[in-house]
Enzyme design. Structure first.
Site, mmCIF file in Angstrom:
data_model
loop_
_atom_site.group_PDB
_atom_site.id
_atom_site.type_symbol
_atom_site.label_atom_id
_atom_site.label_comp_id
_atom_site.label_asym_id
_atom_site.label_seq_id
_atom_site.Cartn_x
_atom_site.Cartn_y
_atom_site.Cartn_z
ATOM 1 N N TRP B 319 -2.074 4.363 0.215
ATOM 2 C CA TRP B 319 -0.918 4.640 -0.640
ATOM 3 C C TRP B 319 -0.670 6.156 -0.702
ATOM 4 O O TRP B 319 0.472 6.604 -0.746
ATOM 5 C CB TRP B 319 -1.169 4.091 -2.048
ATOM 6 C CG TRP B 319 -0.050 4.365 -3.005
ATOM 7 C CD1 TRP B 319 1.055 3.599 -3.226
ATOM 8 C CD2 TRP B 319 0.079 5.498 -3.880
ATOM 9 N NE1 TRP B 319 1.859 4.185 -4.168
ATOM 10 C CE2 TRP B 319 1.279 5.354 -4.589
ATOM 11 C CE3 TRP B 319 -0.714 6.621 -4.120
ATOM 12 C CZ2 TRP B 319 1.718 6.279 -5.525
ATOM 13 C CZ3 TRP B 319 -0.271 7.548 -5.053
ATOM 14 C CH2 TRP B 319 0.927 7.373 -5.741
ATOM 15 N N HIS B 320 -1.767 6.925 -0.687
ATOM 16 C CA HIS B 320 -1.608 8.373 -0.817
ATOM 17 C C HIS B 320 -1.035 9.018 0.428
ATOM 18 O O HIS B 320 -0.402 10.067 0.340
ATOM 19 C CB HIS B 320 -2.954 9.034 -1.161
ATOM 20 C CG HIS B 320 -3.300 8.897 -2.605
ATOM 21 N ND1 HIS B 320 -3.941 7.794 -3.107
ATOM 22 C CD2 HIS B 320 -3.078 9.716 -3.659
ATOM 23 C CE1 HIS B 320 -4.098 7.949 -4.417
ATOM 24 N NE2 HIS B 320 -3.579 9.105 -4.780
ATOM 25 N N GLY B 321 -1.248 8.434 1.569
ATOM 26 C CA GLY B 321 -0.704 9.064 2.759
ATOM 27 C C GLY B 321 -0.955 8.234 4.000
ATOM 28 O O GLY B 321 -1.920 7.470 4.062
ATOM 29 N N PHE B 455 3.493 11.840 -1.665
ATOM 30 C CA PHE B 455 2.915 10.500 -1.650
ATOM 31 C C PHE B 455 3.959 9.483 -2.087
ATOM 32 O O PHE B 455 3.781 8.321 -2.000
ATOM 33 C CB PHE B 455 1.692 10.424 -2.562
ATOM 34 C CG PHE B 455 0.664 11.478 -2.229
ATOM 35 C CD1 PHE B 455 0.407 11.800 -0.895
ATOM 36 C CD2 PHE B 455 -0.014 12.154 -3.206
ATOM 37 C CE1 PHE B 455 -0.524 12.774 -0.574
ATOM 38 C CE2 PHE B 455 -0.960 13.127 -2.900
ATOM 39 C CZ PHE B 455 -1.202 13.435 -1.582
#
Lengths: 356, 455
Positions: B319-321, B455
């Protein structure tokens, strides 16, 4: 107690309303007063209405202070670059070239910022009689297009023709500090930080020089790979991209033929130069080749001090790996004048004339 | 538009608040004011971006409406797939193509799509609504409050991730209800604290972090440089993201809306589970409710627990990257959570100080993986942290110390909302002056984006 009280006290709506009003009142009144103060002092000498003050260079933030030097109309020649060119004394070059130089090199300047300064000079003061561009890593940065602004920020609003839009940008700590310093200057409590030709010595005073400390600051050069890899093939080098060199070429193309152009690779310590055999070295070699070509095409003199030489290998010439000492700057200025005006080659290999 | 810009603080927020309170008597009008303001706020970056959230909102709402009439779960599944498809296309397509390329050796074209800002946040909110409908926990809302629940500009770009049932009911409340001035007063304080954390600390730390991590790509850092970069990034990430959250919560509070807590001084955590109860709380809650528990949670045996934890944290990383270093960071934390869970079942608690030290070392190692551009750079940096690449001095100690103190001592937004009882005028004066300092500071140059925008 401000925080949760052991015995909660009921606060009236009026207390909270007063709290919000005081907060907003301080904010609003504070902002208006600070803004009016800055505008009246006009630290950058740029807005239409301000107090008549003696405006000198009272801040080391060159990007903010230098436009007024250009606007003054006192100078017909300029030095661009980063801190590696800041110590070149314009007065020394004035005497050699018989022009009036301003040193507009900016600490940590990106190539884009230097180009913006040159464009502003051209637009405001006309074509320079002599242009010296101190070249270092900024012009050879493959990411120059994506890294147009340095960490210091670049106030483009000071570099246009419109004095009215400047009112929108005065509300900042830099302008406030500079305005306070200008007031201090009028009252004799503060001194100027640079001459009005942009020259200032930013390194410590010469008598305080400490070789051991300098050696620590300089450090050592990255070791060469062992064994040395073969040189990059020509097609790989040709694929290297230097966006800033396109800007440099375009800027030089705008100058008339009688403007004297000098592209000077400044003498950083060899520890700061790329180690032979590394990709950085290949990148720099290719960049130099292309700058030489630009110099030849645009009639510029290209001089290279960014080489291993008696100057760049001696620690005693430097404060740190990027910044040479003031006597070295004097030598470089004299060598530059000799190389440009007389085509004089270095007798000890300190520099090389690459073009024409 | 950025919260920490002079335009937002001096013009946009006051103008929207004034208009909002002028329309306060009508729920419809004030909701439209916030929708219009949110669209302007979002379009400030690129007006083309507006199409995506608006399109996803309208389609999600239409599918939910159709489900209400037909009761067909397929419609909700289609809605979830649609939002995942949007997220996958804009955020992960090139990553997937690159991974396939690496695995197979095939040369594949790239889409090079611009990542619409905040896409992870609004997509997750829409997905959570659709899942809640599947569970029979979400009603059909009229389109206007539903759109506002997603678009509301304080949380649109980088959270907190808000559930529909936390926000939609608040839209019906008159913002002039009891406590109006307390909400505005505390909103100003919370916003200003976030503002100060961002411009006076996080951005300054960024100027240490960026060059050091850039250097790490070309040569190994020494011990001092590695610790400087890692500590500075750890504080920068927290101060930057919590600052955004506080500015979001403060802005919303001025409109009479309460957004959920996102951080609770995470660097005081004494174990890794505690850390995740304090760090990005709304994301942790989302992943717990929509990934971890459906996968079996902790009540179905050890192997199921391990699977649920690792998958959940892998999703958290992704999800963050769109990069394998983020996935590895997620697994690293999954592993940490599993070990912590196992240790706690032994019922041999570690002394608090030792627990804190172990947790912080674990978190710092994770941030290296999170921030590094590749596994190679991360590995080299971790070795540098152990002193393998020579010694050196930690840089900017006063700034790091200030960041540490603020991270540990400044209460979170909700601690302030719940605990700030006595409105002393001296605090108001100090708050106003601090806001002026921040405004003067941001006026120096282009504002720096929040890290979590990517993000």
């Amino acid at each position: 107690m401000l925080w949760r009280s052991a015995q909660p006290r009921t606060c009236r709506t009026a207390d909270w309303r007063a709290f919000a009003f005081v907060f907003l009142g301080v904010l609003a009144v504070g902002c208006v007063m600070i803004y009016l103060f800055i505008v009246l002092i006009d630290p950058y000498g740029v807005v239409p209405f301000s107090l008549p003050l003696d405006r000198r260079i009272v801040s080391t933030h060159q990007r903010y202070m230098f436009p007024q030097i250009v606007r003054s109309g006192h100078f017909d020649s300029l030095i661009l670059g980063t801190s590696t060119s800041r110590l070149i004394d314009p007065e020394r070059l004035d005497r050699a070239f018989h022009v009036r130089f301003a040193n507009l090199a900016m600490s940590g300047a990106t190539a884009w910022e230097q180009k913006a300064m040159l464009d502003f000079f051209l637009h405001t003061a006309g074509p320079p009689k002599v242009l010296v561009v101190g070249i270092d890593g900024a012009w050879c940065n493959p990411k120059a297009d994506g890294e147009r602004e340095s960490i210091y920020g670049f106030p483009d609003w000071l570099y246009d023709d419109d004095p009215w839009n400047d009112y929108f940008y005065f509300f900042n700590s830099e302008a406030l500090i500079t305005a306070v310093r200008l007031v201090g200057l009028q009252l004799g409590w503060y001194r100027e930080r640079a001459r009005f030709d942009g020259y200032a010595v930013f390194v410590p005073p010469e008598p305080t020089y400490d070789l051991a400390r300098a050696q620590k600051n300089i450090g050592t050069r990255e070791p060469s790979p062992n064994p040395l890899p073969p040189p990059l093939p020509a097609d790989e080098r040709s694929r290297m991209s230097f966006p800033a060199l396109v800007w440099l070429d375009a800027s030089l193309a705008r100058l008339p033929a009688d403007s004297r152009k000098v592209l000077a690779f400044m003498p950083v310590h060899v520890a700061a130069q790329p180690t032979p055999g590394t990709y950085r070295a290949e990148l720099e070699a290719e960049c130099k080749t292309r700058i030489m070509a630009i110099g030849r095409d645009r009639g510029a003199t290209v001089i290279d001090w960014r080489i291993a030489s008696p100057l760049t290998t001696e620690n005693k010439n430097y404060w740190d790996r990027l910044h040479y000492r003031v006597p070295v700057a004097t030598r470089v200025a004299d060598q530059l004048a000799g190389a440009v005006l007389e085509g004089r080659q270095s007798d000890d290999g300190t520099y090389v004339i690459l073009a024409p | 538009m950025l919260f920490q810009s002079q335009f937002y603080v001096l013009i946009f927020l006051p103008a929207v608040a004034a208009l909002y309170y002028l329309c306060a008597g009508s729920a419809v009008k004030r909701q439209w004011v916030l929708i219009a303001a949110s669209l302007v706020f979002y379009a400030w970056w690129d007006v083309r971006f507006v199409v995506l959230p608006v399109g996803q909102i309208v389609l999600t709402w239409l599918l939910a409406l159709a489900h209400e009439r037909s009761k067909s779960r397929a419609l909700l599944i289609a809605g979830i797939a649609l939002n995942l498809l949007s997220l996958g296309t804009f955020k992960y397509l090139d990553f997937i193509l690159g991974s396939i390329e690496s695995a197979t050796g095939l040369v594949l074209p790239r889409a090079h799509l611009i990542l619409p800002i905040g896409i992870s946040f609004f997509s997750f909110q829409l997905i959570s609504y659709l899942i809640d409908r599947m569970r029979g926990q979400a009603p059909i809302y009229p389109l206007r409050p539903f759109a506002l629940f997603v678009l509301l500009y304080p949380h649109l770009i980088a959270g907190p991730i808000v559930r529909h049932n936390e926000l939609v009911p608040q839209f019906a409340l008159d913002p002039r209800r009891d406590g109006l001035w307390r909400r505005i007063g505390i909103g100003l304080v919370v916003f200003t604290l976030g503002f100060a954390k961002k411009v006076l600390l996080a951005d300054k730390l960024g100027s240490i972090v960026d060059p050091l991590f850039a250097q790490a790509q070309t040569h190994a850092l020494n011990l001092g440089e590695a610790w400087s970069g890692t500590l500075a990034f750890s504080f920068q990430l927290f101060l930057d993201f919590s600052a955004y959250t506080e500015m979001a919560i403060g802005s919303a509070l001025i409109f009479g809306l309460i957004l959920p807590e996102n951080f609770r001084r995470p660097y005081l955590a004494t174990d890794i589970r505690d850390f995740w109860r304090r760090w990005h709380i709304t994301l942790s809650n989302f992943l717990r409710d929509y990934v971890y528990i459906p996968l079996g949670g902790s009540r179905n045996g050890v192997s199921r627990y391990l699977l649920a934890t690792l998958v959940t944290m892998g999703v958290c990383g992704l999800w963050h990257g769109a990069g394998w270093t983020y996935v590895a960071w997620g697994f690293w934390h999954g592993l940490g959570l599993a070990v912590c869970h196992g240790w706690q079942r032994l019922d041999r608690p570690m002394p608090k100080v030792a627990g804190w030290a172990v947790t912080m070392l674990f978190v710092l190692a994770g941030w290296v993986l999170f921030r590094a551009s590749s596994f190679g750079v991360a590995g080299s940096l971790l070795l540098s942290l152990l002193g393998v690449h020579g010694s050196g001095h930690v840089e900017a100690i006063p700034l790091l110390a200030a960041a540490a103190l603020v991270s540990a001592l400044v209460p979170s937004a909700h601690e302030i909302i719940d605990g700030f009882r006595l409105p002393f005028r001296a605090v108001a004066v100090a708050g106003g002056l601090l806001a002026i300092c921040c405004l003067l500071e941001v006026g120096r140059g282009a504002p720096v984006n929040f890290i979590y925008f990517q993000f």
